[in-house]
Design an enzyme around this catalytic site. Structure first.
Site, PDB file in Angstrom:
ATOM      1  N   GLU A 167       0.836  -1.201   0.000  1.00 28.52           N
ATOM      2  CA  GLU A 167       0.000   0.000   0.000  1.00 28.52           C
ATOM      3  C   GLU A 167       0.874   1.256   0.000  1.00 28.52           C
ATOM      4  O   GLU A 167       1.322   1.694   1.069  1.00 28.52           O
ATOM      5  CB  GLU A 167      -0.888   0.024   1.241  1.00 28.52           C
ATOM      6  CG  GLU A 167      -1.876  -1.112   1.323  1.00 28.52           C
ATOM      7  CD  GLU A 167      -3.077  -0.731   2.158  1.00 28.52           C
ATOM      8  OE1 GLU A 167      -4.200  -0.819   1.649  1.00 28.52           O
ATOM      9  OE2 GLU A 167      -2.899  -0.305   3.317  1.00 28.52           O
ATOM     10  N   SER A 212      -6.560   3.412  -3.135  1.00 30.12           N
ATOM     11  CA  SER A 212      -7.514   3.923  -4.131  1.00 30.12           C
ATOM     12  C   SER A 212      -7.969   2.856  -5.118  1.00 30.12           C
ATOM     13  O   SER A 212      -8.133   3.127  -6.312  1.00 30.12           O
ATOM     14  CB  SER A 212      -6.929   5.144  -4.863  1.00 30.12           C
ATOM     15  OG  SER A 212      -6.669   6.182  -3.937  1.00 30.12           O
TER      16      SER A 212
HETATM   17  P1  PGA Z   1      -8.286   3.413   0.171  1.00 23.91           P
HETATM   18  O1  PGA Z   1      -7.579   2.793   1.486  1.00 23.91           O
HETATM   19  O2  PGA Z   1      -8.822   2.252  -0.624  1.00 23.91           O
HETATM   20  O3  PGA Z   1      -9.343   4.313   0.690  1.00 23.91           O
HETATM   21  O4  PGA Z   1      -7.217   4.133  -0.576  1.00 23.91           O
HETATM   22  C1  PGA Z   1      -6.870   1.590   1.425  1.00 23.91           C
HETATM   23  C2  PGA Z   1      -6.289   1.255   2.779  1.00 23.91           C
HETATM   24  O5  PGA Z   1      -5.913   2.169   3.521  1.00 23.91           O
HETATM   25  O6  PGA Z   1      -6.201   0.083   3.177  1.00 23.91           O
END
Ligand code: PGA
Length: 255
Positions: A167, A212
Site C-alpha cells: 500500500e 484507491s
Molecule cells: P483506500 O484505502 O482504498 O481508501 O485508498 C486503502 C487502505 O488504507 O487500506
C-alpha cells in the site's frame, strides 16, 4: 493455486447497526464463496455483532489491529484470543495510518505478527513507501526492509501463512492509485523477499495491492502474475460498489 482475496478495511467508519445492514445486503449478493475470498475488517466495536451475522457464510471477518500481549493490565488493547473469540480469522497489521499517526514501529509490527500467528490469526502485513521515499527511488528498499522486519524470527504455522499488502502511502485515500505495472513489480519483489525471510515458497504468498482501489480499476491490478487481490478502504464502505469490486475480482486465481 492462490485464491484472490478482497479485504475491506473500514477503518474508523460505521456504527455496528450500519455494519449489520451492510452485511445483510452483502450476504444477499454474495451467497457462495466462488473464486474469491471476501473479508471484512470493521472497527473493534462491530466485530462481535458482525461475527454472529456472517457466521456460516462465505464472508470472513478480520480486525484492523491487535496487541501482542495475551492478557493483563494493558488498558485499551485487544488480544489475538479476543479477536478469534469474535470470529476473526485475519488481522491487518502495520497499516500506514498506524505506522504514521500512531508511530507504530517495525519492531511493534513484528511483535504483533508473532502474536497473531501464535494466536491462530492470519496477519495481513502492510508495507508501503511515502511519496518522498518514492521520489528518492527508495520504494523497493523501504518495502523490503518493512517486510523483513515484520517477519523477523517468525515461525509460520501451516495454514496461517501471512498475506502481504503493498500500500503506497501516497495512494491511500487519495484517488491516485499506483499503476498496475508498479504494483506488479513491487508484488514480485515482496514475493521474493518473503521466500527468503520466511523460508516458505514465495509462490504460495498472497500479495494484495491497496491504495484507491475501486471496482473500475481492480481488474487492471489483478491482470499480472503477482497481485492476488486488494485491501480496499473507501470503496468498501458502500455495499453496491464493494459487490461490483468483488465481481470484477472473481475468477482470477493465480498458480
Ligand atoms: P483506500 O484505502 O482504498 O481508501 O485508498 C486503502 C487502505 O488504507 O487500506
Amino acid at each position: 493455486m492462490r485464491k484472490p482475496l478482497i479485504a475491506a478495511n473500514w477503518k474508523m467508519n460505521k456504527l455496528h447497526r450500519d455494519a449489520l445492514v451492510f452485511a445483510e445486503k452483502l450476504l444477499l449478493t454474495f451467497k457462495n464463496q466462488g473464486d474469491c475470498e471476501v473479508l471484512i475488517c470493521p472497527p473493534y466495536t462491530s466485530l462481535a455483532a458482525l461475527g454472529r451475522a456472517i457466521e456460516g457464510s462465505p464472508i470472513l471477518l478480520g480486525a484492523q489491529n491487535v496487541y501482542w500481549e495475551e492478557q493483563g493490565a494493558f488498558t485499551g488493547e485487544i488480544s489475538a484470543a479476543m479477536l478469534v473469540d469474535c470470529g476473526c480469522r485475519y488481522v491487518i497489521i502495520g497499516h500506514s495510518e498506524r505506522r504514521g499517526q500512531m508511530a507504530e514501529s517495525d519492531q511493534e509490527v513484528n511483535r504483533k505478527v508473532k502474536a497473531a500467528l501464535a494466536g491462530s490469526l492470519i496477519p495481513i502485513i502492510c508495507v508501503g513507501e511515502t511519496s518522498e521515499q518514492r521520489e528518492a527511488g527508495l520504494t523497493q528498499e523501504v518495502v523490503a526492509t518493512q517486510l523483513q522486519a515484520a517477519l523477523e524470527g517468525c515461525a509460520v504455522p501451516a495454514g496461517f501463512w501471512p498475506v502481504v499488502a503493498y500500500e503506497p502511502v501516497w495512494a491511500i485515500g487519495s484517488g491516485r492509485s499506483a499503476s498496475a505495472e508498479d504494483a506488479e513489480e513491487v508484488a514480485a519483489l515482496l514475493r521474493r523477499e518473503f521466500e527468503e525471510a520466511a523460508k516458505i515458497p514465495g509462490d504460495t504468498l498472497r500479495v494484495l495491492y491497496g491504495g484507491s482501489v475501486k471496482s473500475t480499476n481492480i481488474a487492471d491490478f489483478m491482470q499480472g502474475e503477482n497481485v492476488d487481490g486488494a485491501l480496499v478502504g473507501g470503496a468498501s464502505l458502500e455495499v453496491e460498489e464493494f459487490c461490483r469490486l468483488i465481481e470484477a475480482a472473481q475468477g482470477r486465481k493465480k498458480t
